[in-house]
Motif scaffolding. Structure first.
Motif, PDB file in Angstrom:
ATOM      1  N   ALA A 194      46.524 -51.673   4.363  1.00  8.43           N
ATOM      2  CA  ALA A 194      46.637 -51.040   5.621  1.00  8.43           C
ATOM      3  C   ALA A 194      45.951 -49.837   5.969  1.00  8.43           C
ATOM      4  CB  ALA A 194      48.246 -50.406   5.715  1.00  8.43           C
ATOM      5  N   GLY A 195      45.326 -49.772   7.293  1.00  9.46           N
ATOM      6  CA  GLY A 195      44.448 -48.355   7.177  1.00  9.46           C
ATOM      7  C   GLY A 195      43.061 -48.868   8.199  1.00  9.46           C
ATOM      8  N   PRO A 196      42.212 -49.293   7.786  1.00 10.78           N
ATOM      9  CA  PRO A 196      40.803 -49.427   8.348  1.00 10.78           C
ATOM     10  C   PRO A 196      40.959 -50.568   9.501  1.00 10.78           C
ATOM     11  CG  PRO A 196      40.508 -49.905   6.322  1.00 10.78           C
ATOM     12  CD  PRO A 196      41.763 -49.647   6.282  1.00 10.78           C
ATOM     13  N   ILE A 209      36.692 -40.537  -0.044  1.00  5.24           N
ATOM     14  CA  ILE A 209      36.954 -40.155   1.132  1.00  5.24           C
ATOM     15  C   ILE A 209      38.347 -39.475   1.371  1.00  5.24           C
ATOM     16  CG2 ILE A 209      35.381 -41.420   2.422  1.00  5.24           C
ATOM     17  CD1 ILE A 209      37.753 -43.063   3.733  1.00  5.24           C
ATOM     18  N   ASN A 254      41.364 -39.382   4.290  1.00  2.45           N
ATOM     19  CA  ASN A 254      41.870 -39.654   5.534  1.00  2.45           C
ATOM     20  C   ASN A 254      42.949 -38.931   5.922  1.00  2.45           C
ATOM     21  OD1 ASN A 254      44.304 -41.667   5.943  1.00  2.45           O
ATOM     22  ND2 ASN A 254      43.217 -42.384   3.972  1.00  2.45           N
ATOM     23  N   PHE A 288      45.192 -39.200   9.284  1.00  3.73           N
ATOM     24  CA  PHE A 288      45.742 -39.729  10.670  1.00  3.73           C
ATOM     25  C   PHE A 288      46.979 -39.521  11.047  1.00  3.73           C
ATOM     26  CE2 PHE A 288      41.997 -42.246   8.984  1.00  3.73           C
ATOM     27  CZ  PHE A 288      41.510 -42.553  10.068  1.00  3.73           C
ATOM     28  N   VAL A 348      49.445 -41.763  10.511  1.00  3.07           N
ATOM     29  CA  VAL A 348      50.006 -42.854  10.778  1.00  3.07           C
ATOM     30  C   VAL A 348      50.269 -42.933  12.478  1.00  3.07           C
ATOM     31  CG1 VAL A 348      51.653 -44.839   9.990  1.00  3.07           C
ATOM     32  CG2 VAL A 348      50.966 -42.928   8.681  1.00  3.07           C
ATOM     33  N   LYS A 406      55.010 -50.405  -0.036  1.00  5.37           N
ATOM     34  CA  LYS A 406      53.813 -49.772  -0.490  1.00  5.37           C
ATOM     35  C   LYS A 406      54.221 -48.443  -1.143  1.00  5.37           C
ATOM     36  CE  LYS A 406      49.290 -48.711   0.010  1.00  5.37           C
ATOM     37  NZ  LYS A 406      48.703 -48.412   1.641  1.00  5.37           N
ATOM     38  N   ILE A 414      47.859 -48.301  -5.426  1.00  5.88           N
ATOM     39  CA  ILE A 414      48.495 -46.930  -4.706  1.00  5.88           C
ATOM     40  C   ILE A 414      48.021 -46.665  -3.315  1.00  5.88           C
ATOM     41  CG2 ILE A 414      48.829 -45.822  -7.091  1.00  5.88           C
ATOM     42  CD1 ILE A 414      46.328 -44.364  -6.429  1.00  5.88           C
ATOM     43  N   CYS A 430      41.086 -41.100  -1.211  1.00  2.00           N
ATOM     44  CA  CYS A 430      41.075 -42.651  -1.653  1.00  2.00           C
ATOM     45  C   CYS A 430      39.413 -42.926  -2.042  1.00  2.00           C
ATOM     46  CB  CYS A 430      41.573 -43.474  -0.449  1.00  2.00           C
ATOM     47  SG  CYS A 430      41.099 -43.183   1.178  1.00  2.00           S
ATOM     48  N   GLY A 454      43.196 -49.231  -4.539  1.00  2.00           N
ATOM     49  CA  GLY A 454      42.840 -47.926  -4.843  1.00  2.00           C
ATOM     50  C   GLY A 454      41.478 -47.801  -5.581  1.00  2.00           C
ATOM     51  N   GLY A 455      40.386 -47.673  -5.026  1.00  5.73           N
ATOM     52  CA  GLY A 455      38.978 -47.560  -5.608  1.00  5.73           C
ATOM     53  C   GLY A 455      38.192 -48.763  -5.953  1.00  5.73           C
ATOM     54  N   SER A 476      41.029 -53.409  -0.986  1.00  8.57           N
ATOM     55  CA  SER A 476      40.136 -52.464  -0.922  1.00  8.57           C
ATOM     56  C   SER A 476      39.998 -51.858   0.596  1.00  8.57           C
ATOM     57  CB  SER A 476      38.580 -52.917  -1.676  1.00  8.57           C
ATOM     58  OG  SER A 476      37.933 -51.746  -1.112  1.00  8.57           O
ATOM     59  N   MET A 529      35.221 -50.557   3.845  1.00  6.15           N
ATOM     60  CA  MET A 529      34.818 -49.800   4.802  1.00  6.15           C
ATOM     61  C   MET A 529      33.116 -49.629   4.913  1.00  6.15           C
ATOM     62  SD  MET A 529      37.558 -46.841   5.484  1.00  6.15           S
ATOM     63  CE  MET A 529      36.717 -46.052   7.028  1.00  6.15           C
TER      64      MET A 529
HETATM   65  C1  LIG Z   1      40.917 -44.860   7.147  1.00  2.00           C
HETATM   66  C2  LIG Z   1      42.326 -45.184   6.275  1.00  2.00           C
HETATM   67  C3  LIG Z   1      43.414 -45.444   7.045  1.00  2.00           C
HETATM   68  C4  LIG Z   1      44.724 -45.639   6.315  1.00  2.00           C
HETATM   69  N1  LIG Z   1      45.781 -45.839   6.982  1.00  2.00           N
HETATM   70  C5  LIG Z   1      47.075 -46.176   6.208  1.00  2.00           C
HETATM   71  C6  LIG Z   1      47.971 -46.480   6.939  1.00  2.00           C
HETATM   72  O1  LIG Z   1      48.372 -46.778   8.040  1.00  2.00           O
HETATM   73  N2  LIG Z   1      49.245 -47.062   6.251  1.00  2.00           N
HETATM   74  C7  LIG Z   1      49.114 -47.146   4.814  1.00  2.00           C
HETATM   75  O2  LIG Z   1      49.913 -47.780   4.082  1.00  2.00           O
HETATM   76  N3  LIG Z   1      47.981 -46.741   4.197  1.00  2.00           N
HETATM   77  C8  LIG Z   1      46.934 -46.384   4.887  1.00  2.00           C
HETATM   78  N4  LIG Z   1      45.944 -46.132   4.023  1.00  2.00           N
HETATM   79  C9  LIG Z   1      46.086 -46.287   2.663  1.00  2.00           C
HETATM   80  C10 LIG Z   1      45.255 -47.361   2.098  1.00  2.00           C
HETATM   81  O3  LIG Z   1      45.819 -48.645   2.302  1.00  2.00           O
HETATM   82  C11 LIG Z   1      44.960 -47.344   0.435  1.00  2.00           C
HETATM   83  O4  LIG Z   1      46.339 -47.418  -0.058  1.00  2.00           O
HETATM   84  C12 LIG Z   1      44.019 -46.265  -0.111  1.00  2.00           C
HETATM   85  O5  LIG Z   1      43.152 -45.928   0.828  1.00  2.00           O
HETATM   86  C13 LIG Z   1      43.509 -46.519  -1.409  1.00  2.00           C
HETATM   87  O6  LIG Z   1      42.865 -47.593  -1.394  1.00  2.00           O
HETATM   88  P1  LIG Z   1      41.211 -47.510  -1.396  1.00  2.00           P
HETATM   89  O7  LIG Z   1      40.538 -46.256  -2.478  1.00  2.00           O
HETATM   90  O8  LIG Z   1      40.688 -48.839  -1.488  1.00  2.00           O
HETATM   91  O9  LIG Z   1      40.803 -46.786  -0.192  1.00  2.00           O
HETATM   92  C14 LIG Z   1      44.419 -45.637   4.819  1.00  2.00           C
HETATM   93  C15 LIG Z   1      43.231 -45.528   4.183  1.00  2.00           C
HETATM   94  C16 LIG Z   1      42.189 -45.356   4.888  1.00  2.00           C
HETATM   95  C17 LIG Z   1      41.125 -45.370   4.282  1.00  2.00           C
END
Ligand SMILES: Cc1cc2nc3c(=O)[nH]c(=O)nc-3n(C[C@H](O)[C@H](O)[C@H](O)COP(=O)(O)O)c2cc1C
Length: 376
Positions: free
Chosen positions: A69-71, A142, A144, A146, A148, A250, A279, A306, A338-339, A359, A364
């Protein structure tokens, strides 16, 4: 930045502009040409075995790897992700009502002090301040911020329906949702809002869903997942709405095993939850080069980190969840997040006990990550 590293979510534009105009970079390229699911299906078939080899919450998929969830803001993003070979594409967390986004900027590059760029949960650095600016470097970390945001269900429901329809063979659209805490709500209202949102998601034809309990929703930096009993009551209400549709929760990082065990007992043991995704981001105080608050505005002194910085914490949570799964002799899925930036990181999560891996930040900045993992 080369085209390969032009993020499909453009951090230099607002969330609203990304929603209306994105995705960008290679994801935009992937959407050109044929429309509909056919192209994605053809691409998936040409690179995949006839029978999906893996599964996600019981649904067969080619490779249990994708984007959490996110990008992926809407069906254009999730469709592009499918076409780029991400077999799991999570639709960014939706709510029961329209919800605004925090002010721009929503993303900054983060530079922890350690040589490998990692951040350790509980370390002083998280409270003293981590440098955050606009110098995006690999391996990417980075923050983030937002809040939600969500479209109104009248807008996201038909779009989620389109997103589900665009999955190719062996690919799965994973919706994410969460409850909304508004002024004057009782606990019963808050629980009911989760159940309502889950029903709205189910109406789109979702095969599985992920409930987010790990974004600051309970006031400043307080997370729902750190109240396992309440999560237990919420998932019971959700289960009553969605019946047999598999539900994943989550989770943020948990510092101790006793509350993690309580989470499992309050959900999995009661039959309301079939898996955990972990995570989410790790909260840190963000400062600019002069030591001032990096993100503008009240309540934004801390923000979630993250990417590369949190891989160690993510692997730790997955290992501990897998150990508890064995100890308690319970059956639940673990989605490692995570990462994850390279195929080696994907393998590390699998070795730690993850059934599936996702990821966000890594994908991204490298739209070809799923293909690289498949090639490796
Ligand atoms: C741009 C962005 C927006 C995110 N928005 C949400 C979200 O709406 N809901 C959620 O459960 N996690 C959100 N996350 C968290 C990611 O799902 C993830 O748990 C976190 O970024 C760790 O993973 P990564 O290291 O691969 O980024 C967001 C992450 C990013 C980068």
């Amino acid at each position: 930045m080369s085209e390969q590293f032009e993020p499909f979510y453009d951090v230099n534009r607002t969330y609203e502009d990304n929603y209306e105009q994105g995705p960008f970079g290679l994801f935009a390229e992937a959407l050109k040409g044929e429309s509909g699911a056919e192209e994605g299906a053809a691409a998936a078939e040409s690179t995949q075995p006839a029978q999906p080899a893996e599964s996600f919450l019981g649904v067969p998929v080619n490779l249990a790897f994708g984007i959490p969830a996110g990008p992926l803001l809407n069906s254009r993003y999730t469709t592009a992700a499918f076409r780029m070979g991400f077999d799991l594409a999570t639709y960014k967390t939706v709510r029961s009502r329209a919800w605004g986004c925090n002010p721009f900027p929503n993303v900054l590059a983060v530079h922890p002090k350690s040589a490998d760029g990692s951040l350790t949960p509980g370390s002083d650095e998280l409270d003293e301040g981590v440098l955050a600016d606009t110098n995006y470097e690999l391996p990417i970390s980075i923050s983030n911020s937002f809040g939600v945001p969500s479209q109104d269900p009248d807008r996201w429901q038909p779009d989620m329906f389109r997103a589900i329809a665009a999955a190719g063979p062996g690919q799965l659209l994973v919706p994410s949702f969460q409850g909304s805490r508004v002024e004057g709500m009782s606990e019963a209202d808050y629980i009911a809002d989760h159940a309502t949102t889950a029903r709205l998601v189910k109406e789109t034809g979702a095969k599985v869903m992920v409930m987010n309990t790990s974004c600051p929703n309970e006031g400043h930096n307080r997370l729902l997942c750190h109240n396992p009993q309440l999560v237990g009551r919420i998932t019971e209400a959700v289960k009553n709405e969605i019946g047999d549709t598999p539900l994943m929760v989550k989770l943020a990082y948990f510092p101790d095993d006793s509350s993690l065990e309580l989470m499992i007992r309050s959900t999995v043991e009661r039959g309301t939850v079939q898996g955990f995704s972990t995570i989410n981001t790790i909260s840190a105080k963000l400062v600019d080069a002069a030591g001032r608050q990096a993100l503008p505005g009240v309540g934004r002194d801390r923000s979630g980190v993250c990417g590369n910085a949190i891989r160690g914490a993510g692997l730790d949570m997955v290992r501990r969840l897998a150990a508890l799964r064995e100890k308690l002799d319970l059956d639940f899925a673990i989605n490692g997040v995570g990462g994850v930036i390279t195929p080696d990181d994907y393998r590390a999560y699998k070795s730690a006990g993850a059934d599936s891996v996702m990821s966000a930040t890594g994908a991204m900045w490298d739209a070809g990550l799923a293909r690289e993992i498949k090639a490796a």
